[in-house]
Each structure stands twice: as C-alpha cells, then as structure tokens.
Design a protein around this motif. Structure first.
Motif, PDB file in Angstrom:
ATOM      1  N   ARG A  99      50.049  31.976  33.735  1.00 39.61           N
ATOM      2  CA  ARG A  99      50.626  31.473  34.982  1.00 39.61           C
ATOM      3  C   ARG A  99      49.988  32.166  36.183  1.00 39.61           C
ATOM      4  N   ARG A 100      49.810  33.485  36.077  1.00 39.19           N
ATOM      5  CA  ARG A 100      49.163  34.232  37.159  1.00 39.19           C
ATOM      6  C   ARG A 100      47.699  33.803  37.306  1.00 39.19           C
ATOM      7  N   PHE A 101      47.038  33.550  36.173  1.00 38.32           N
ATOM      8  CA  PHE A 101      45.646  33.108  36.224  1.00 38.32           C
ATOM      9  C   PHE A 101      45.549  31.715  36.842  1.00 38.32           C
ATOM     10  N   ALA A 102      46.505  30.837  36.530  1.00 38.49           N
ATOM     11  CA  ALA A 102      46.515  29.494  37.113  1.00 38.49           C
ATOM     12  C   ALA A 102      46.652  29.562  38.633  1.00 38.49           C
ATOM     13  N   ALA A 103      47.434  30.535  39.118  1.00 35.88           N
ATOM     14  CA  ALA A 103      47.571  30.717  40.566  1.00 35.88           C
ATOM     15  C   ALA A 103      46.229  31.112  41.194  1.00 35.88           C
ATOM     16  N   LEU A 104      45.458  31.941  40.479  1.00 38.59           N
ATOM     17  CA  LEU A 104      44.132  32.315  40.975  1.00 38.59           C
ATOM     18  C   LEU A 104      43.206  31.096  41.021  1.00 38.59           C
ATOM     19  N   LEU A 105      43.303  30.236  40.003  1.00 39.08           N
ATOM     20  CA  LEU A 105      42.456  29.051  39.951  1.00 39.08           C
ATOM     21  C   LEU A 105      42.722  28.095  41.109  1.00 39.08           C
ATOM     22  N   ARG A 106      43.953  28.114  41.620  1.00 39.40           N
ATOM     23  CA  ARG A 106      44.297  27.222  42.731  1.00 39.40           C
ATOM     24  C   ARG A 106      43.795  27.740  44.072  1.00 39.40           C
ATOM     25  N   ASP A 107      43.385  29.003  44.102  1.00 39.56           N
ATOM     26  CA  ASP A 107      42.863  29.589  45.337  1.00 39.56           C
ATOM     27  C   ASP A 107      41.345  29.403  45.371  1.00 39.56           C
ATOM     28  N   ARG A 108      40.890  28.406  46.128  1.00 35.97           N
ATOM     29  CA  ARG A 108      39.462  28.068  46.124  1.00 35.97           C
ATOM     30  C   ARG A 108      38.597  29.221  46.616  1.00 35.97           C
ATOM     31  N   ARG A 109      39.120  29.978  47.589  1.00 37.75           N
ATOM     32  CA  ARG A 109      38.333  31.091  48.119  1.00 37.75           C
ATOM     33  C   ARG A 109      38.132  32.167  47.060  1.00 37.75           C
ATOM     34  N   VAL A 110      39.176  32.452  46.310  1.00 37.70           N
ATOM     35  CA  VAL A 110      39.068  33.443  45.237  1.00 37.70           C
ATOM     36  C   VAL A 110      38.107  32.953  44.169  1.00 37.70           C
ATOM     37  N   VAL A 111      38.212  31.682  43.783  1.00 37.64           N
ATOM     38  CA  VAL A 111      37.330  31.126  42.753  1.00 37.64           C
ATOM     39  C   VAL A 111      35.873  31.203  43.190  1.00 37.64           C
ATOM     40  N   ALA A 112      35.605  30.831  44.454  1.00 35.29           N
ATOM     41  CA  ALA A 112      34.226  30.874  44.957  1.00 35.29           C
ATOM     42  C   ALA A 112      33.703  32.312  45.006  1.00 35.29           C
ATOM     43  N   THR A 113      34.568  33.231  45.427  1.00 36.77           N
ATOM     44  CA  THR A 113      34.157  34.637  45.508  1.00 36.77           C
ATOM     45  C   THR A 113      33.852  35.199  44.129  1.00 36.77           C
ATOM     46  N   MET A 114      34.704  34.885  43.150  1.00 37.27           N
ATOM     47  CA  MET A 114      34.495  35.400  41.804  1.00 37.27           C
ATOM     48  C   MET A 114      33.297  34.734  41.132  1.00 37.27           C
ATOM     49  N   ALA A 115      33.007  33.486  41.482  1.00 31.55           N
ATOM     50  CA  ALA A 115      31.802  32.832  40.947  1.00 31.55           C
ATOM     51  C   ALA A 115      30.551  33.535  41.467  1.00 31.55           C
ATOM     52  N   LEU A 116      30.572  33.909  42.745  1.00 30.64           N
ATOM     53  CA  LEU A 116      29.448  34.655  43.316  1.00 30.64           C
ATOM     54  C   LEU A 116      29.328  36.027  42.648  1.00 30.64           C
ATOM     55  N   ALA A 117      30.480  36.666  42.407  1.00 33.76           N
ATOM     56  CA  ALA A 117      30.467  37.952  41.704  1.00 33.76           C
ATOM     57  C   ALA A 117      29.900  37.781  40.301  1.00 33.76           C
ATOM     58  N   GLY A 118      30.256  36.677  39.639  1.00 36.13           N
ATOM     59  CA  GLY A 118      29.747  36.413  38.300  1.00 36.13           C
ATOM     60  C   GLY A 118      28.238  36.267  38.280  1.00 36.13           C
ATOM     61  N   ALA A 119      27.704  35.535  39.270  1.00 33.11           N
ATOM     62  CA  ALA A 119      26.246  35.363  39.348  1.00 33.11           C
ATOM     63  C   ALA A 119      25.554  36.704  39.560  1.00 33.11           C
ATOM     64  N   THR A 120      26.164  37.559  40.383  1.00 33.87           N
ATOM     65  CA  THR A 120      25.571  38.870  40.670  1.00 33.87           C
ATOM     66  C   THR A 120      25.587  39.772  39.439  1.00 33.87           C
ATOM     67  N   ILE A 121      26.697  39.764  38.715  1.00 30.58           N
ATOM     68  CA  ILE A 121      26.789  40.649  37.558  1.00 30.58           C
ATOM     69  C   ILE A 121      25.916  40.149  36.413  1.00 30.58           C
ATOM     70  N   VAL A 122      25.653  38.839  36.356  1.00 35.35           N
ATOM     71  CA  VAL A 122      24.739  38.310  35.328  1.00 35.35           C
ATOM     72  C   VAL A 122      23.318  38.812  35.593  1.00 35.35           C
ATOM     73  N   VAL A 123      22.922  38.869  36.858  1.00 31.66           N
ATOM     74  CA  VAL A 123      21.620  39.457  37.195  1.00 31.66           C
ATOM     75  C   VAL A 123      21.574  40.907  36.726  1.00 31.66           C
TER      76      VAL A 123
END
Length: 318
Positions: A64-88
């Motif tokens: 439920r808490r994770f679903a709340a994060l998924l609804r926050d587009r800014r958080v999702v976009a920020t974490m996607a950018l973090a994911g790309a950085t950590i993959v590098v």
C-alpha cells in the motif's frame, strides 16, 4: 547517554559495518559469476533485485505504501533517474572487477566523498569552508599524480565517484519520503525493461547467456544478486537511523579499504609508486574532510547548547 541510546548506537555501528563490509567484498562475489560479463551480470542483478524487493514488500505488507509512491509522478521520475545513474555505477564497477581494475575502482570510492562535496557546490550552490577546499585541492593533485604515473586519466575511478555522487544527490531530493526497499523497487522497476532487452541482445550473440549454461552453482549465484544488492541497503538504512551522520560518514571508508585489499592481495593487481602516492594524497584529503566534518558538528552542537541555555535564562528571568 542512556543505556537505550548506547544500545541503538552499538546496533547502528554493527549495521554500518555489515553494510560497508558486504559492499567491500562484493568483488569476490562478482568473480564467482563468470563467465558472465558485466552487462549480463548487471541485467540479472536488476531483475533479481526487483524480484527480491517484491518479496520484501509482500513480507512486510508494504504494497500500500509502495502504491502511494507509484502515484507520485515526481518521485517515480526521480527514482528512475537514480536507477539509470546507479546502473552506470554497477556496470562500471563490475567491469572493473572482471577486467583487473579493482584497485582503480577502490580509488573511485575513496574519491567519492570529495566529489559529493564538489557536487554540492556546483549543483546546490553550497559554499565550502576553507578545509573543504583544501581537501578538494589535494584530491585533484592525487588524480593528477595517478594519471601521470598511469599514463592516462583514471576513468574508472572518476566514473564511479561521479555516478555514485550523483546518485546520492538525486536520492537527497526525495529525502525521507522513500524508504530503502521502496526506493530500490522503483529504481529496478524503471530499469527492468532495459535489462530484459540487454539480456536478449547478449543471448542473441555468439556465446549466448552464461546463466543456465554454466552450471547450477553459477546460476544460483546470479539469482543471489538480488539478495546481495538489497541486504546492504537495508543494513545501511538501519544504520542511518541510529548513528550520527559524522559516525556514518567515517564508516564508509571500510568498503574501498576492503576492495583495495581484495585487489592487491587476492587479485594481485599492481600498486606502483605513483598509485601509492596518489592513494596517500587521497587519504590525506579524506582526513582533512573528516576533521572538518567533526569540527563543524561540534561547533553546531555548541551553538545549539548556547541557544538552549540562553532560552532557559530568558524564561527564568521572566
């Protein structure tokens, strides 16, 4: 300090040592994954980390808490950018481990605290104190010394330092809104399609995928990348909630120290005179940076105590 506070501090220190100790010995684990290459290992690491995070979310009833994060587009976009950085960061580190450049990778994580300070100036417009500028200057000198002795810039070190520093900067933007498991789940979820595509490409090449064709132990070790990715992060989160930032900052040097030991003692990577001199300069810079952090922390506590004393005196006078 009460017994309860002492217990929290001891537990926090154990969690910190556990987190950085596991990160320090990760190269040994990655060597067990051969003949898989860096791209395949990182791709499986992303996918199995996502699976393990899903299991953790189910076990802790945190969907439920994770679903709340998924609804926050800014958080999702920020974490996607973090994911790309950590993959590098992951890809560079695993490539360094498999290609005999672990010492250079260790240097990157020694440089990282200085890079973090420098990013604060460039991105956040923070003003550095004199001691911090001294640490930055010594670090630049160390890189120059190593580059001259090595014959080229230590690109692996710089990519690791700047990618991890940028990752930390991005994570700072979400602050305490995203927990360790939720953050890693979002990051790996965003990178999962790219990981799947990368595995298809690797599998279509001549050698194919090592996973499933190199024996059961190697396959089990690849599956285990999900666990060895998430567990240190959970340990780190537990340590961060129990330890002062200054103490936590000092423990971070355990990981590159262990990586340096593994690189020199186990993998027999060369340590030339220029490398030793460069590392020595970096350690001096880190000592200056650590001393500055401790002194600044002490000064801030003194100001807080003075303000509290003044407030009490004013209330008493009234």
């Amino acid at each position: 300090m009460s017994n309860e506070d002492q217990g929290r501090a001891r537990a926090g220190l154990l969690f910190a040592v556990g987190a950085y100790g596991l990160w320090g010995f990760l190269p040994v684990y990655f060597l067990l994954l051969q003949p898989a290459g860096a791209v395949e290992i990182v791709s499986w690491r992303i996918l199995w980390s996502l699976v393990f995070c899903a299991i953790l979310l189910a076990a802790t009833r945190s969907f439920r808490r994770f679903a709340a994060l998924l609804r926050d587009r800014r958080v999702v976009a920020t974490m996607a950018l973090a994911g790309a950085t950590i993959v590098v960061n992951w890809t560079t580190f695993i490539f360094a481990t498999l290609s005999g450049h672990l010492v250079e990778a260790a240097l990157g994580y020694f440089i990282n605290p200085v890079v973090t300070v420098l990013l604060g100036v460039v991105v956040l417009r923070e003003r550095l104190r004199v001691r911090q500028w001294v640490a930055v200057g010594i670090s630049v000198a160390a890189i120059v010394v190593i580059a001259v002795g090595y014959g080229q810039m230590p690109w692996i070190s710089l990519i690791l330092a700047f990618s991890f520093g940028t990752y930390g900067l991005i994570k700072k933007r979400v602050g305490g809104r995203v927990d360790a498991v939720g953050g890693l789940t979002l990051e790996t979820l965003a990178m999962a399609p790219f990981a799947a595509i990368a595995l298809v490409v690797v599998g279509a090449q001549g050698g194919g995928l090592a996973f499933g064709s190199s024996g059961l132990p190697q396959a089990a070790a690849i599956v285990g990348t999900g666990v060895i990715t998430a567990v240190p992060l959970l340990f780190f989160a537990a340590a961060a909630s129990r330890l002062p930032l200054s103490t936590l900052g000092l423990t971070q040097y355990l990981a590159p120290i262990l990586q340096l030991v593994v690189g020199t003692a186990l993998l027999h990577e060369p340590m030339t005179t220029s490398r030793w001199l460069g590392f020595a300069l970096i350690w001096v810079a880190l000592a200056v940076l650590s001393a500055d952090a401790l002194l600044e922390n002490r000064a801030q506590r003194g100001l807080a105590q003075s303000a509290a004393s003044s407030r009490i005196a004013n209330e008493t006078a009234r």
